[in-house]
Design an enzyme around this catalytic site. Structure first.
Site, mmCIF file in Angstrom:
data_model
loop_
_atom_site.group_PDB
_atom_site.id
_atom_site.type_symbol
_atom_site.label_atom_id
_atom_site.label_comp_id
_atom_site.label_asym_id
_atom_site.label_seq_id
_atom_site.Cartn_x
_atom_site.Cartn_y
_atom_site.Cartn_z
ATOM 1 C CB THR A 36 -0.711 -0.010 1.361
ATOM 2 O OG1 THR A 36 -0.095 -0.020 2.633
ATOM 3 C CG2 THR A 36 -1.790 -1.103 1.102
ATOM 4 C CB SER A 85 0.038 1.920 11.645
ATOM 5 O OG SER A 85 0.854 2.402 10.587
ATOM 6 C CB THR A 134 -0.646 -0.257 18.757
ATOM 7 O OG1 THR A 134 -0.470 1.163 19.494
ATOM 8 C CG2 THR A 134 -2.144 -0.148 18.832
ATOM 9 C CG ASP A 135 1.377 2.453 23.292
ATOM 10 O OD1 ASP A 135 0.829 2.877 22.063
ATOM 11 O OD2 ASP A 135 1.931 3.454 23.768
ATOM 12 C CD GLU A 136 -2.123 5.007 18.771
ATOM 13 O OE1 GLU A 136 -3.379 5.623 18.564
ATOM 14 O OE2 GLU A 136 -1.172 5.300 18.271
ATOM 15 C CE1 TYR A 159 -3.228 1.075 14.061
ATOM 16 C CE2 TYR A 159 -2.674 2.761 16.046
ATOM 17 C CZ TYR A 159 -2.412 1.612 15.204
ATOM 18 O OH TYR A 159 -1.549 1.036 15.603
ATOM 19 C CB SER A 162 -9.190 -1.321 13.530
ATOM 20 O OG SER A 162 -7.896 -0.661 13.392
ATOM 21 C CE LYS A 163 -2.520 -3.401 15.561
ATOM 22 N NZ LYS A 163 -1.858 -4.431 14.511
#
Length: 354
Positions: A36, A85, A134-136, A159, A162-163
């Site tokens: 992408t 991301s 991720t930590d998000e 984002y 979704s993670k």
């Protein structure tokens, strides 16, 4: 080992591929990437002629392709890094995040489960599916405290949502079907080959061009910064020695506000590439409308991976930033090629502003 890496032409994925080829001479890598906008084969030039690295352009949502690659390559490890991301892009166009991060992870799990069930007893026992997250997913911290492996999930952007969904799918496949998984949640990565839309390379490029350096809000949002090569070493430690069914937080122990990060970049540019007029690069800092729903603070407690696996970051924030800025100054052809065809340095994500 044979290691299948998804997203291996991206920032972290390509760093992992380069590390494996350079430092693990008995391992082979099959690199699956859709290429992408953020995937670049130029990030893989160091390994393009290695007989232990094979690149396949393809989509993780393509079940037939994934199944065929597993049957042919027979991996001992799947390291799943393929993901959309960038938070701003998820605000602008969330559908791609759901498709890649949720549907893609499901498709990969479905294929991996079928492959794993067909292995012999010894290969089944040794196989690992490593999901990189991720930590998000944990949401936003106040002024104190740290994310641990037990922190409840509270994603606040398309984002991170979704993670979070992909993390839950991975653990569900482990608990329901017995698939041997490990999962890592990392803090903000930085380093060479990072796509120019992210904070650090964007500030470097705009600083060199003499353009305003856009800092969201007051610049007081805090992130824990992790040098990408330290992250890669952590990934290897986890898929080599991590306990099945466990999650490991990976952080750089380097909390900085966004404004502190930008000021560090400016000071390094002043030293390494002074402005023609002799003025400090910090004069270019400009405060802009904040990102919608901008999480205030992330900070990782990486005690578990330190205790169990002996991992610790080798780079300080200062040494890692100096190495990063020098890399971008010495590799202008890499990022100028991206700016010429795929990214103009403009801002995304304002459609969610109120």
């Amino acid at each position: 080992m044979k290691i299948l890496v998804t997203g291996g032409a991206g920032f972290i994925g390509s760093a992992l591929v380069r590390h494996i080829v350079a430092n693990r001479p008995d391992d082979e890598v099959l690199n699956l990437d859709k290429l992408t906008y953020a995937g670049t084969l130029t990030s893989l030039r160091a390994v393009e002629h290695s007989p232990r690295h094979r690149f396949v352009r393809g989509d993780i949502t393509d079940r037939a392709l994934v199944g065929a690659l597993l049957a042919e390559f027979r991996p001992d490890r799947i390291v799943h890094l393929a993901a959309e991301s960038h938070v701003d892009r998820s605000i602008e166009g969330p559908a791609a995040f759901i498709e890649t991060n949720v549907v893609g992870t499901f498709t990969l799990l479905d294929a991996a489960l079928a492959y794993w069930r067909g292995l012999g007893p010894e290969a089944r026992a040794g196989f690992r599916f490593h999901h990189v997250s991720t930590d998000e997913v944990f949401g936003s911290l106040g002024a104190e405290g740290y994310f641990t492996e037990d922190t409840p999930y509270a994603p606040r952007s398309p984002y991170s949502a979704s993670k979070a969904a992909s993390d839950h799918l991975v653990m569900a496949w482990h608990h329901t079907h017995g698939l041997p998984v490990v999962l890592t949640n990392c803090s903000n990565n930085y380093g060479p080959y990072q796509f120019p839309e992210k904070l650090i390379p964007l500030m470097v490029i705009k600083g060199l061009a003499g353009e305003p350096l856009p800092v969201y809000g007051k610049g007081d949002n805090v992130r824990d910064w992790l040098f990408v090569d330290d992250h890669v070493r952590a990934l290897c430690a986890v898929f080599d020695r991590g306990r099945v069914g466990e999650t490991y937080n990976v952080g750089g122990n380097a909390e900085r506000t966004n404004l502190e990060v930008v000021n560090t970049i400016c000071a390094l540019l002043d030293e390494l590439r002074p402005r023609p007029d002799g003025q400090p690069h910090a004069r270019q800092i400009s405060f802009v409308t904040d990102r919608p729903g901008h999480d205030h603070r992330y900070a990782i407690d990486a005690g578990k991976i330190r205790r169990e696996l002996g991992w610790a970051p080798l780079e300080t924030f200062e040494s890692g930033m100096a190495a990063t800025i020098r890399w971008y100054l010495g590799n202008e052809a890499w990022w100028r090629d991206i700016l010429a065809g795929r990214y103009d340095g403009g801002r995304l994500g304002l459609t969610g502003a109120v």
